[in-house]
Every structure is written in structure tokens, then in C-alpha cells.
Design an enzyme around this catalytic site. Structure first.
Site, PDB file in Angstrom:
ATOM      1  N   ARG A   4      46.588  -4.694 -18.759  1.00  0.00           N
ATOM      2  CA  ARG A   4      45.406  -4.571 -19.291  1.00  0.00           C
ATOM      3  C   ARG A   4      46.144  -5.014 -21.069  1.00  0.00           C
ATOM      4  NH1 ARG A   4      40.221  -1.836 -19.939  1.00  0.00           N
ATOM      5  NH2 ARG A   4      39.697  -3.053 -21.262  1.00  0.00           N
ATOM      6  N   VAL A  28      38.658  -3.424 -26.877  1.00  0.00           N
ATOM      7  CA  VAL A  28      39.740  -2.682 -27.080  1.00  0.00           C
ATOM      8  C   VAL A  28      40.553  -2.889 -27.363  1.00  0.00           C
ATOM      9  CG1 VAL A  28      38.429  -0.600 -25.820  1.00  0.00           C
ATOM     10  CG2 VAL A  28      40.054  -2.561 -24.505  1.00  0.00           C
ATOM     11  N   ASP A  29      40.598  -4.622 -26.797  1.00  0.00           N
ATOM     12  CA  ASP A  29      41.407  -5.987 -27.083  1.00  0.00           C
ATOM     13  C   ASP A  29      42.582  -5.761 -28.573  1.00  0.00           C
ATOM     14  OD1 ASP A  29      39.086  -8.616 -26.689  1.00  0.00           O
ATOM     15  OD2 ASP A  29      40.377  -7.733 -27.839  1.00  0.00           O
ATOM     16  N   HIS A  79      34.910   1.927 -29.126  1.00  0.00           N
ATOM     17  CA  HIS A  79      35.305   2.000 -27.732  1.00  0.00           C
ATOM     18  C   HIS A  79      36.628   1.703 -27.707  1.00  0.00           C
ATOM     19  CE1 HIS A  79      31.766   0.158 -25.401  1.00  0.00           C
ATOM     20  NE2 HIS A  79      31.464   1.374 -26.399  1.00  0.00           N
ATOM     21  N   CYS A 109      47.860  11.019 -28.126  1.00  0.00           N
ATOM     22  CA  CYS A 109      48.514  12.276 -27.215  1.00  0.00           C
ATOM     23  C   CYS A 109      47.231  12.627 -26.907  1.00  0.00           C
ATOM     24  CB  CYS A 109      49.068  13.423 -28.168  1.00  0.00           C
ATOM     25  SG  CYS A 109      49.025  14.664 -27.062  1.00  0.00           S
ATOM     26  N   GLY A 156      28.716 -11.958 -27.325  1.00  0.00           N
ATOM     27  CA  GLY A 156      28.828 -11.670 -25.835  1.00  0.00           C
ATOM     28  C   GLY A 156      28.748 -10.942 -25.776  1.00  0.00           C
ATOM     29  N   THR A 157      27.293  -9.613 -25.403  1.00  0.00           N
ATOM     30  CA  THR A 157      28.001  -9.098 -25.106  1.00  0.00           C
ATOM     31  C   THR A 157      26.476  -8.298 -23.624  1.00  0.00           C
ATOM     32  OG1 THR A 157      27.783  -6.376 -25.090  1.00  0.00           O
ATOM     33  CG2 THR A 157      26.167  -7.351 -26.611  1.00  0.00           C
ATOM     34  N   SER A 158      26.185  -8.167 -22.799  1.00  0.00           N
ATOM     35  CA  SER A 158      25.826  -7.671 -22.357  1.00  0.00           C
ATOM     36  C   SER A 158      24.969  -6.474 -22.374  1.00  0.00           C
ATOM     37  CB  SER A 158      26.030  -7.126 -20.332  1.00  0.00           C
ATOM     38  OG  SER A 158      26.682  -6.156 -20.723  1.00  0.00           O
ATOM     39  N   PRO A 169      26.113 -16.944 -23.348  1.00  0.00           N
ATOM     40  CA  PRO A 169      25.328 -18.074 -22.408  1.00  0.00           C
ATOM     41  C   PRO A 169      24.730 -17.452 -21.532  1.00  0.00           C
ATOM     42  CG  PRO A 169      27.540 -17.364 -21.835  1.00  0.00           C
ATOM     43  CD  PRO A 169      27.605 -16.716 -22.667  1.00  0.00           C
TER      44      PRO A 169
HETATM   45  N1  APR Z   1      30.530 -16.097 -24.665  1.00  0.00           N
HETATM   46  C1  APR Z   1      29.364 -15.726 -25.301  1.00  0.00           C
HETATM   47  N2  APR Z   1      28.933 -14.805 -23.754  1.00  0.00           N
HETATM   48  C2  APR Z   1      30.096 -14.401 -23.297  1.00  0.00           C
HETATM   49  C3  APR Z   1      30.742 -15.599 -22.548  1.00  0.00           C
HETATM   50  C4  APR Z   1      31.390 -16.482 -23.950  1.00  0.00           C
HETATM   51  N3  APR Z   1      32.114 -17.529 -23.435  1.00  0.00           N
HETATM   52  N4  APR Z   1      31.531 -15.486 -21.317  1.00  0.00           N
HETATM   53  C5  APR Z   1      30.774 -14.638 -21.439  1.00  0.00           C
HETATM   54  N5  APR Z   1      30.111 -13.877 -21.865  1.00  0.00           N
HETATM   55  C6  APR Z   1      29.191 -12.861 -22.357  1.00  0.00           C
HETATM   56  C7  APR Z   1      28.557 -12.769 -20.420  1.00  0.00           C
HETATM   57  O1  APR Z   1      26.872 -13.454 -19.814  1.00  0.00           O
HETATM   58  C8  APR Z   1      28.022 -10.771 -20.844  1.00  0.00           C
HETATM   59  O2  APR Z   1      26.840 -11.266 -21.361  1.00  0.00           O
HETATM   60  O3  APR Z   1      29.478 -11.988 -22.258  1.00  0.00           O
HETATM   61  C9  APR Z   1      29.671 -10.648 -22.005  1.00  0.00           C
HETATM   62  C10 APR Z   1      29.954  -9.444 -20.696  1.00  0.00           C
HETATM   63  O4  APR Z   1      29.569  -8.173 -20.763  1.00  0.00           O
HETATM   64  P1  APR Z   1      30.025  -7.173 -20.134  1.00  0.00           P
HETATM   65  O5  APR Z   1      30.614  -7.512 -19.416  1.00  0.00           O
HETATM   66  O6  APR Z   1      29.460  -6.081 -19.385  1.00  0.00           O
HETATM   67  O7  APR Z   1      31.162  -6.532 -21.574  1.00  0.00           O
HETATM   68  P2  APR Z   1      30.017  -6.065 -23.138  1.00  0.00           P
HETATM   69  O8  APR Z   1      29.142  -6.376 -22.611  1.00  0.00           O
HETATM   70  O9  APR Z   1      30.913  -5.675 -23.736  1.00  0.00           O
HETATM   71  O10 APR Z   1      30.416  -4.375 -21.835  1.00  0.00           O
HETATM   72  C11 APR Z   1      30.397  -3.022 -22.836  1.00  0.00           C
HETATM   73  O11 APR Z   1      30.111  -1.524 -21.598  1.00  0.00           O
HETATM   74  O12 APR Z   1      31.177  -1.330 -19.954  1.00  0.00           O
HETATM   75  C12 APR Z   1      31.867  -0.745 -20.768  1.00  0.00           C
HETATM   76  O13 APR Z   1      33.006   0.174 -22.338  1.00  0.00           O
HETATM   77  C13 APR Z   1      32.979  -1.466 -21.734  1.00  0.00           C
HETATM   78  O14 APR Z   1      33.307  -2.205 -23.729  1.00  0.00           O
HETATM   79  C14 APR Z   1      32.456  -2.155 -23.074  1.00  0.00           C
HETATM   80  C15 APR Z   1      31.370  -2.581 -22.205  1.00  0.00           C
END
Ligand code: APR
Length: 251
Positions: free
Chosen positions: A77, A110-111, A126, A134, A194-196, A221
């Protein structure tokens, strides 16, 4: 009742709400890095890692059971991230910080792409795969060898080194969490980008703002548990919507 809106151009109500904000809190998730070609956390893992789910690898138990497998996954990663570039969404947040009186950027990612785009004082809920610590005392390791035994060992105590990320079942960094909730409780505009909105405590942040009747904008989206409650929903990719927000603010 929130207002589902076309993603571009940005409705004037949203721009006016942003323009009158004194303190904007922004929570980002993996979606903000999707347009940098970094798979979102819940996207299928690719190639060698397709047979594993992140939940199987991102845990202290997995690291105890098979430290080399977990280290190699994070090395893969880190390599992905090193080849990725911040996208217009990351840069728009840097610009936004210069256009509003105060902006607090909170990320679940975390990127390290927010920092590479130029954001400073990023609250990393996160942690970051770009930092190696360590596994015993969590002190940051400035250098480590990727050759030879993996995971490499701490030069001071010989414990394995590990990525400075929060694994499932581990506590979030207390100061970061405190600062994030303080921002959600004191801001006058909250952006969830951009978070679920599935993983707590981060997913509680927008609801903390909403409880205080703070306008909350969701940029995604897809629909999430936050969508029905958000004040404004801008359905679409953050790499397009965030620059459009900034452009609207500057007009
Ligand atoms: N722009 C905006 N949102 C987007 C895009 C985009 N181009 N592409 C995808 N998405 C949305 C998806 O629809 C989804 O709702 O980004 C979201 C990503 O969701 P996850 O993959 O669940 O990531 P995240 O919400 O950051 O997860 C939260 O959960 O698993 C743990 O530690 C992990 O940090 C992570 C946390």
C-alpha cells in the site's frame, strides 16, 4: 429535509452557506483519494491481496499471527501511495483553507495525500501508513531496512516495526479524536467528503454537528447513512465538486 442537488454547478445556497462560515470542519474518507487511483477501503483488494479482506489484515491479531504478511500488505500500500498523486479534490481543500477564516481538516485516510497536497495540521484519526513505529512503544522509526527480515526490527528494543495506523480493535489517537470532536462541536459548517459514514467514532462527527443544527454538506457519489440527514447533498466525485465549491466561493 435535505435537498438532493446536481453535483455541478454548485447551487448558490451552498456557496452562500460556505461564504458565511467562520469555521469549516471537513471530514474526509477514502473517496477523496479515489481519483488518485487509491482503492477505497471497501473496494475489492487487487492482485495478490484479492483473497484477503482489510478486516483480516488490519488487526493486532493478524500482526501477531503473521507479522510478515501484514507488513508486506502495508509495504504494497505504501508503494501504491508513493506512485499516487494528490488530486484536484485534495488541492481544493488546501485552497479552501485560505478562503475561509478557519478550516479544520480531519481525515480517516492513512495515505498522507492531504499533506502532500499542502494541507497542514491534518487531524489523522486512523494514523498514516507513511509513518513506521516501534510495535512496543510506538516511537516513530526514522529509518528502517526493507531488505532482509520483514517486518524490520526496532533498532532500540528489537521489537517488530509496524505502520503507524489504527487497526480494527485499537483505540484511536486520543488527541486527534478530541480535536476532531471539538471541531465538530464548534464549527459553523461541516463537510463530509468521500466517506461511507459507517465506521465510528469518525462517522459520529457529522451527526455531532447536526445535533447543534450546524449546516452539514455531504459530497459522495453514493448514498450513505448520513445522506438523509445532511443539510445539502452534492452527489458526485469530490475531485470535481470540491474545485467547483472553491470556484463558486471565489466568484
Ligand atoms: N469522491 C467522493 N466520494 C467517493 C468517490 C469520489 N470520487 N469514490 C468513492 N467515493 C465514496 C464511496 O461512495 C464511499 O461512500 O467514498 C466512500 C468510501 O467509503 P469507504 O471505502 O468505506 O472508506 P471510508 O469511509 O474512509 O472508511 C472509513 O473505515 O474501514 C475503516 O479505517 C478504515 O478509514 C477507513 C474507515
Amino acid at each position: 429535509m435535505n435537498q438532493q442537488m446536481s453535483s455541478l454547478p454548485i447551487p448558490s445556497q451552498v456557496i452562500e452557506t460556505l461564504r458565511s462560515a467562520g469555521h469549516v470542519a471537513v471530514l474526509t474518507g477514502a473517496g477523496v483519494s479515489a481519483e488518485s487511483n487509491i482503492p477505497t477501503f471497501r473496494d475489492a483488494q487487487t492482485g495478490l491481496w484479492a483473497k484477503y479482506s482489510p478486516e483480516e489484515l488490519a488487526t493486532p491479531q493478524a500482526f501477531r499471527r503473521n507479522p510478515q504478511l501484514v507488513w508486506d500488505w502495508y509495504a504494497w500500500r505504501r508503494e501504491l501511495v508513493s506512485r499516487a498523486d494528490p488530486n484536484p479534490g485534495h488541492f481544493a481543500l488546501v485552497e479552501l483553507a485560505g478562503l475561509v477564516p478557519k478550516l479544520t481538516l480531519i481525515t480517516q485516510n492513512v495515505d498522507g495525500l492531504h499533506q502532500r497536497a499542502g494541507s497542514d495540521d491534518v487531524i489523522e484519526l486512523h494514523g498514516s501508513i507513511t509513518r513506521i513505529v516501534c510495535s512496543s512503544d510506538r516511537r516513530v522509526a526514522e529509518t528502517w531496512s526493507e531488505a532482509g527480515e520483514t517486518p524490520p526490527r526496532c533498532p532500540d528494543c528489537d521489537s517488530y516495526l509496524r505502520p503507524d495506523v489504527v487497526w480494527f480493535g485499537e483505540a484511536l489517537p486520543t488527541q486527534a479524536l478530541h480535536r476532531a470532536f471539538q471541531a465538530a462541536e464548534t464549527c459553523d459548517l461541516f463537510l463530509s467528503v468521500g466517506t461511507s459514514a459507517l465506521v465510528h467514532p469518525a462517522a459520529s462527527l457529522p451527526f455531532t454537528a447536526l445535533e447543534r443544527r450546524t449546516p452539514t454538506i455531504e459530497i459522495n457519489p453514493d448514498e450513505t447513512p448520513l445522506t438523509p440527514h445532511a443539510t445539502f447533498v452534492l452527489p458526485g466525485p469530490s475531485g470535481q465538486i470540491l474545485p467547483a465549491l472553491v470556484a463558486g466561493l471565489k466568484n
